[in-house]
Design an enzyme around this catalytic site. Structure first.
Site, PDB file in Angstrom:
ATOM      1  N   CYS B  81      70.745  80.611  32.268  1.00  0.00           N
ATOM      2  CA  CYS B  81      69.709  80.421  31.239  1.00  0.00           C
ATOM      3  C   CYS B  81      69.794  81.532  30.190  1.00  0.00           C
ATOM      4  O   CYS B  81      70.809  81.638  29.519  1.00  0.00           O
ATOM      5  CB  CYS B  81      68.325  80.297  31.881  1.00  0.00           C
ATOM      6  SG  CYS B  81      67.121  79.536  30.768  1.00  0.00           S
ATOM      7  N   HIS B 193      69.338  75.643  35.291  1.00  0.00           N
ATOM      8  CA  HIS B 193      69.076  76.518  36.437  1.00  0.00           C
ATOM      9  C   HIS B 193      69.700  75.919  37.695  1.00  0.00           C
ATOM     10  O   HIS B 193      69.109  75.013  38.290  1.00  0.00           O
ATOM     11  CB  HIS B 193      67.568  76.688  36.637  1.00  0.00           C
ATOM     12  CG  HIS B 193      66.939  77.571  35.611  1.00  0.00           C
ATOM     13  ND1 HIS B 193      66.840  78.931  35.773  1.00  0.00           N
ATOM     14  CD2 HIS B 193      66.406  77.304  34.398  1.00  0.00           C
ATOM     15  CE1 HIS B 193      66.269  79.463  34.708  1.00  0.00           C
ATOM     16  NE2 HIS B 193      65.996  78.493  33.862  1.00  0.00           N
ATOM     17  N   GLU B 195      69.802  77.172  40.570  1.00  0.00           N
ATOM     18  CA  GLU B 195      68.934  77.466  41.714  1.00  0.00           C
ATOM     19  C   GLU B 195      67.724  76.541  41.764  1.00  0.00           C
ATOM     20  O   GLU B 195      66.952  76.584  42.707  1.00  0.00           O
ATOM     21  CB  GLU B 195      68.517  78.940  41.683  1.00  0.00           C
ATOM     22  CG  GLU B 195      67.406  79.311  40.699  1.00  0.00           C
ATOM     23  CD  GLU B 195      67.843  79.429  39.238  1.00  0.00           C
ATOM     24  OE1 GLU B 195      68.969  79.005  38.915  1.00  0.00           O
ATOM     25  OE2 GLU B 195      67.043  79.938  38.423  1.00  0.00           O
TER      26      GLU B 195
END
Lengths: 256, 215
Positions: B81, B193, B195
């Site tokens: 990001c 993202h 994650e």
């Protein structure tokens, strides 16, 4: 032609720590169990995001969600929004440290709108969700409430949404207090008015009782996401059912 | 020597990055120690919030130089990001801010118009399908990911890459092409993202971890 932006299917979990609760018109009633367990189940079913709302935080001036968020992020790898009792940059910081990606603010933003800009400047607009609890007051008019639909603010919902967006909020979580927990369908007119008035994503929350309600909502209004609570909590529908119905009716959602 | 270091400079939710690395079999170390960072085997540069705040936090903690030293060693780095955006020359978010200058290009606001000229919403928040550009995905962090697999994006600014050959993946926001992933040698950047992108994202993180063994 191009593919339209994907609409999101979000699981909303109202929490009275340490339990997930079910509410009607935002009044908390019954304990359902561990929020993190429910969140993990929805994650495995392919939900797009999780929203945790602490429904008693404002009453007690605290937020009991930190530990629940920590536990959740052990096994859940999708975005988590946390709301209820977020008042200061310190509260935001704490929630982000626990593993939240966004915070939803209502009461604190109503009492001091500049808080929205202050938080957006530090954490980015994408992190700050303005949570609006809307109660219809007349035909085509809604007033914003706080404290789970208990306290009036005197603010017109559409005007407040516009102001919050201009102050830097990144999304609107729009809850119809009138429809919440009733399974009578989303408040389509409310959602349309707000999503037409702002240029940030709107999450429609409250009232889904069938997949038809979702199809009607996306057909007549333009929210970017829906938040679903007890339809999921009581297993009346699974995330897969909802996703499949959306795709079958031409609503662009994530293909898994 | 630490295996995988996550640069810790108070940039939002890094707990999720740490946890994702762990479930993918890595041993993450959070660090703001310049020596630990420059001597890592794998480096993740996370970032959430405004570009200016992130880059000044990095500089005020004297972490920019260790990151550049690390990159010079040729070992893999993954920016996520705003961590990805900081790899570029600079960003126009709230005025111009210089970046790390590792990949030519600038970060600008996501266009507020769709390809058909109608306005659309910013921030761009959704799961988006990844599409290839010029680079193959084999032997990159996207190895084994299917074209069209979805990842989670949440951003108001995006990288406009000078050399298209640096673009690893794109996504289409109502017909407007946005840079989703970049690669220049062992420098990787992801606008989305990983994650927060479910099993697809975890696969990408696993791929990054295995770049260490590939060397």
């Amino acid at each position: 032609m191009f593919d339209k932006n994907k609409k999101r299917i979000i699981a909303r979990l109202d929490v009275k720590a340490p339990n997930l609760i079910k509410s009607i018109n935002l009044e908390g009633l019954r304990k359902l169990g561990s929020p993190a367990k429910f969140a993990e189940k929805y994650y495995k079913e392919g939900v797009d995001e999780i929203i945790y709302m602490d429904v008693v935080a404002s009453l007690y001036q605290r937020n009991g969600l930190g530990d629940i968020v920590k536990l959740t992020t052990e096994n859940v790898f999708i975005p988590i929004t946390v709301g209820g009792g977020i008042r200061t940059a310190e509260d935001v910081e704490n929630m982000l440290r626990c593993g939240a990606d966004k915070v939803a603010i209502n009461t604190a933003a109503v009492s001091r709108p500049d808080l929205i800009s202050e938080l957006a400047n530090v954490y980015g607009s994408q992190c700050i969700v303005i949570s609006i609890e809307a109660k219809q007051t007349a035909s085509g008019e809604w007033e914003a409430y706080t404290d789970n639909g208990r306290e009036k603010t005197g603010l017109d919902v559409v005007e407040w949404a516009k102001r919050a967006a201009s102050l830097g909020a990144g999304e609107v979580l729009l809850t119809s207090v009138d429809r919440e927990g009733t399974r009578k369908g989303f408040d389509i007119e409310l959602t349309r008015k707000v999503s037409d008035a702002v240029n940030i994503p709107v999450i429609a929350s409250g009232g889904m009782g069938s997949v038809k309600d979702m199809i009607d909502l996306f057909g007549a209004a333009n929210p970017e996401a829906i938040a679903i609570a007890d339809m999921l909590h009581y297993e009346r529908l699974t995330v897969q059912d909802i996703r499949r119905s959306a795709l079958d009716s031409g609503i662009p959602v994530r293909k898994i | 020597m630490a295996e995988l270091v996550i640069v810790n400079y108070d940039a939002g939710n890094i707990r999720s990055v740490e946890r994702a690395v762990s479930v993918c079999g890595g041993t993450p170390v959070l660090s703001s120690d310049p020596e630990v960072i420059s001597s890592a085997n794998l480096l993740i540069l996370p970032g959430v919030g405004a570009f200016g705040k992130c880059i000044s936090a990095l500089r005020s903690k004297n972490l920019d130089k260790p990151i550049l030293d690390y990159v010079r060693s040729g070992k893999p780095i993954l920016g996520i990001c705003v961590g990805m955006q900081m790899l570029f020359d600079g960003s126009w978010e709230f005025g111009f801010h210089k970046g790390l200058g590792l990949i030519p290009g600038e970060v600008k606001r996501v266009p507020e118009e769709s390809a058909d000229g109608t306005s659309h919403r910013v921030p761009h928040v959704t799961w988006q399908e990844l599409e290839p550009k010029h680079q193959p995905w084999d032997d990159s962090v996207l190895d084994g990911i299917h074209f069209g697999a979805s990842c989670y994006f949440i951003h108001s600014y995006a990288a406009f890459v000078k050399d298209e050959n640096d673009v690893l993946a794109t996504c289409s926001y109502n017909g407007v092409e946005l840079c989703a992933a970049v690669r220049r040698g062992n420098l990787y950047g992801l606008q989305f993202h990983p994650e927060k992108s479910g099993s697809v994202g975890l696969k990408i993180i696993s791929n990054f971890i295995s770049l260490n063994e590939a060397q």
